[in-house]
Design a protein around this motif. Structure first.
Motif: not given
Length: 675
Positions: A346-365, A367-371
């Protein structure tokens, strides 16, 4: 360190900042500036709006001091009604260090707000709630000066923030500054054209000031995504010399820590093993995926979900199985345990609510994942999503919150060269979390179901009784896809949350509710557990106010009462923000109204309608289908999940077509029944 040198540097920094503010402010304000016209036409505007944040070490952790300072000019009576308030969250009101609010009257006088009245309470042990206190004496033409400071304790992982300088009202100058000890280092990234900061960094202080001038006010609604369009910035503070954050750090800190099961209670561990053997039963030779579905379904159907309790945070899965209940944390640990026991990769999946903006793939921030959830490939090598239940809602396999439909997510899993050892699966008595040494990642887009899958469809069959002057009905209501998830989640929340339930009951009493379909009996409720999770409700009751008697032979059918579509609201013309919907959908209503005798439809002409543009469709049909029956069919469809602000007129046109139909009324003449 030379204290005199430190003092001189701080004074120099203060002088430089003050001079920069003075010159920038004076360059902004001139009577010929068209932006001043925008400010003066608004209900109010900010002469300035400053937020200053200071991070300081505190007993092994950190303390953040936030200083808010602004000057608000009120232009209109509406501005007084909407903005002449001191607004504080419950956290701010309980962590204030100082506060000062005053009104600068247009005649030159000053009215100070007595803060002792704002924070008056009978019991000093009782905490303050959210505060919205009217500022006295404010009239159009006055200026409100507000300044206050509050603090909060933080851990090392909380030294971060997203910065957007926009507000509801225009602002001549908005600033956000960050101060920290020189042992710290600051990383930041700006988006959508956010200007680069002014930075001072030496052996005594780190100071960064982010500033924007002439910001127009922004009206927001529930569909807007400010980070998708408007300038914003993200920053984080770390120990000087620390390395950039990696996906391995994300996996260890934001997944491993909250999903690894505990192995502290041997009795409960043996109960878990017995439960697993019993549920699998005769299917012990079947595939691991079939076994997983058996275990998952047993937990879904026979175990309650409740909020987490502090004294149960380190309990094992066996404990919760014995109690026949889970909470949002223990269900995460339980899913991980059965996936690993069955050796399902299995994988761990990290997501972000659409209306909070997109995930930054390279600058790994931080607290940005709420899912945070799971994914695995089934026997057909199809990706399956497993979202842990919430305390008021239970997700089916492949069902996820609608807020992450059609968004980018990150899949992360440890890179393994050999089988996991037991110590790598559990948190044992040393309370150490096993950490991955290296991980593999991939980026995928979550599915975004289309209007043919996301639908609500209601068929109502009404029967008119002339003697009783009433209409009874039977209804079949079907929801699919995101609409099924949202409605079931909403009612689950009301059933579990007494306070929320009371709020919506009160709101219904104040605003009124549509009682056209007055349900007497719910006959049947069913749910298909496979995607798209079709949810059906069969009911019966009375049809109110829509079918009314003019006299014994003439009956009026009001379309306005019968049509209650789930419409997208028209966007405000003053708002230059696009609408980011969770999904496109269709909403279909069909009414069959049966009369006791043959009928004639009076005055029916040009009632049918079909309309379509790039973003939606609407169709309406009114038809006499039998000698004693009429049928009306109305379908409202939203085709896309993104509606650019410059295309909002198309949604307005769509809604106008619905309004046009809702204004119609049909008169039915009953023919005499032959004796």
């Amino acid at each position: 360190m030379n204290l005199l040198s430190l003092k001189n540097r701080k004074v120099s920094l203060l002088l430089i900042s003050t001079c920069l503010l003075f010159f920038s402010f004076n360059s902004i304000v001139n009577n010929n500036d068209p932006f001043l016209t925008i400010c003066k036409k608004a209900d109010g505007y900010y002469s300035y709006s400053y937020t200053d944040v200071t991070y300081a070490r505190n007993w092994g952790g950190f303390k953040r001091y936030v200083s808010i300072s602004n000057k608000l000019v009120i232009n209109t009576s509406k501005g007084v009604e909407n903005y002449a308030f001191l607004n504080l969250t419950d956290f701010e009101s309980n962590h204030l260090e100082k506060i000062k609010v005053r009104t600068l009257k247009a005649d030159g006088s000053i009215v100070n707000l007595d803060s002792s009245l704002v924070f008056k309470r009978d019991n000093k042990k009782k905490k303050f709630g959210e505060i919205k206190y009217p500022i006295p004496g404010v009239e159009p033409g006055d200026t409100i000066e507000t300044s206050y400071v509050y603090y909060e304790g933080l851990s090392k992982t909380d030294l971060k923030n997203y910065v957007s300088l926009h507000a509801e009202l225009p602002s001549l100058n908005s600033q956000y500054s960050v101060k920290a000890h020189p042992e710290m280092m600051m990383r930041y990234k700006s988006y959508n054209g956010f200007p680069e900061p002014s930075v001072v960094s030496n052996d005594s202080i780190i100071y960064a000031q982010f500033s924007m001038d002439k910001l127009e006010g922004i009206e927001k609604n529930e569909y807007n995504c400010l980070p998708c369009e408007k300038p914003y910035l993200y920053y984080s503070l770390d120990e000087r010399g620390s390395e950039l954050r990696t996906w391995k750090d994300v996996y260890n800190e934001e997944f491993n820590y909250v999903t690894q099961p505990f192995a502290l209670d041997y009795d409960r561990i043996s109960y878990y093993k017995r439960w697993k053997r019993r549920v699998i039963g005769k299917a012990k030779d079947s595939s691991k995926f079939y076994k997983f579905k058996l275990l998952y379904t047993e937990a879904l159907k026979n175990f309650k979900m409740e909020p987490a309790k502090a004294n149960e945070l380190i309990k094992s899965s066996g404990y919760f199985l014995k109690e026949k209940r889970f909470d949002p944390l223990s269900i995460k640990r339980f899913y991980r345990q059965i996936l690993e026991d069955l050796e399902i990769d299995y994988w761990a999946v990290f997501g972000r609510t659409k209306r909070l903006g997109s995930i930054s793939k390279h600058y790994i921030r931080k607290g940005e994942f709420d899912h945070v959830f799971y994914a695995y490939e089934d026997e057909n090598e199809k990706l399956v999503f497993l979202y842990p239940h919430e305390d008021f809602f239970q997700y089916q396999i492949n069902e996820v919150p609608t807020s992450i439909y059609n968004t980018d997510v990150i899949l992360v899993k440890p890179y393994l060269t050999k089988k996991r050892k037991k110590k790598d699966k559990f948190i044992s008595r040393d309370l150490e979390v096993a950490k991955a040494d290296s991980v593999s990642i991939k980026f995928v887009k979550m599915p975004g179901m289309n209007p043919n899958v996301n639908y609500m469809y209601q068929i109502v069959s009404g029967k008119v009784d002339v003697e009783k002057k009433e209409t009874t009905y039977k209804s079949r209501f079907k929801l699919s896809g995101g609409l099924s998830t949202e409605l079931r989640s909403f009612y689950g929340m009301l059933n579990k949350n007494e306070e929320a339930s009371k709020f919506y009951n009160t709101l219904s009493e104040i605003q009124g509710i549509d009682t056209t379909l007055d349900i007497d009996t719910v006959i049947k409720v069913s749910l298909n557990g496979k995607k798209p999770f079709v949810f059906k409700i069969n009911s019966e009751g009375k049809l109110n106010n829509a079918v009314t008697f003019i006299n014994d032979s003439l009956i009026s059918v009001s379309i306005d009462k019968l049509l209650n579509h789930n419409q997208i609201e028209d966007a405000s013309n003053s708002m230059e923000l696009s609408s980011y919907l969770d999904y496109g959908y269709s909403d279909l209503l069909t009414y069959y109204i049966n009369f006791p005798s043959d009928i004639e439809v009076l005055g029916k002409s040009n009632s049918d309608l079909k309309f379509k543009n790039n973003f939606g469709e609407y169709s309406f049909e009114f038809k006499k289908t039998k000698n004693k029956q009429i049928r009306l069919k109305s379908e409202y469809k939203i085709l896309k999940d993104l509606i650019p602000y410059d295309k909002r007129e198309e949604i307005k046109l769509l809604n106008e077509k619905v309004k046009e139909i809702k204004n119609k009324r049909f008169v039915i003449k009953l023919k005499k029944i032959k004796s």
